[in-house]
Scaffold this active site. Structure first.
Site, short mmCIF file in Angstrom:
data_model
loop_
_atom_site.label_atom_id
_atom_site.label_comp_id
_atom_site.label_asym_id
_atom_site.label_seq_id
_atom_site.Cartn_x
_atom_site.Cartn_y
_atom_site.Cartn_z
N LEU A 228 -1.78 -71.60 4.11
CA LEU A 228 -2.29 -72.23 5.33
C LEU A 228 -3.81 -72.16 5.44
O LEU A 228 -4.41 -72.93 6.18
CB LEU A 228 -1.64 -71.61 6.57
CG LEU A 228 -0.12 -71.83 6.64
CD1 LEU A 228 0.46 -71.16 7.89
CD2 LEU A 228 0.22 -73.31 6.66
N TYR A 229 -4.44 -71.25 4.72
CA TYR A 229 -5.91 -71.16 4.73
C TYR A 229 -6.54 -71.98 3.61
O TYR A 229 -7.75 -72.14 3.56
CB TYR A 229 -6.37 -69.72 4.61
CG TYR A 229 -5.91 -68.81 5.73
CD1 TYR A 229 -5.73 -69.29 7.02
CD2 TYR A 229 -5.63 -67.48 5.48
CE1 TYR A 229 -5.30 -68.45 8.04
CE2 TYR A 229 -5.21 -66.64 6.50
CZ TYR A 229 -5.05 -67.13 7.77
OH TYR A 229 -4.63 -66.31 8.78
N GLY A 230 -5.72 -72.45 2.68
CA GLY A 230 -6.24 -73.26 1.58
C GLY A 230 -7.10 -72.47 0.61
O GLY A 230 -8.03 -73.01 0.02
#
Length: 123
Positions: free
Chosen positions: A52-54
């Site tokens: 989700l933070y990439g």
């Protein structure tokens, strides 16, 4: 800095302190690549990413650039259960030391994913 480890029941050890590539690095893969190298030089041997933070692609590139044996570092990631195969593709390290699958409600399909992942990708 020397970080002590905890021995797991599998015989492997996990460092007590790790370097997280979290919210400060959202979708900034180049920054993650550089800072992973700096963290390694500072003594970190556990690195953490999150779908989700990439940060997983930059994390994998940073570890790759270290030029160290893959089994000398501990790599973990957090991902929704629907994206776990994406983690392996993005991080490009061959395997993860630890994976946290998140799901709002457990069901039998997540357990099948875990069994497959254990057989195929975990060291």
């Amino acid at each position: 800095m020397v970080v002590s480890s905890i021995k797991l029941n599998t015989g492997r050890s996990i460092p007590r302190v790790g370097f997280g590539t979290g919210t400060s690095f959202i979708n900034r893969g180049d920054d993650v690549t550089l800072v992973v190298q700096q963290a390694y030089q500072a003594g970190f041997r556990l690195f953490d990413g999150a779908t989700l933070y990439g940060t997983e692609e930059g994390l994998g590139q940073g570890i790759e650039k270290l030029g160290v044996e893959r089994n000398t570092i501990f790599v973990t990631s957090k991902t929704p259960d629907w994206a776990w195969t994406k983690v392996i593709q993005l991080i490009r390290l061959g395997f993860l030391s630890h994976l946290i699958l998140s799901r709002k409600f457990a069901n039998s399909s997540i357990f099948r994913v875990l069994l497959f992942f254990k057989k195929s990708y975990l060291f």
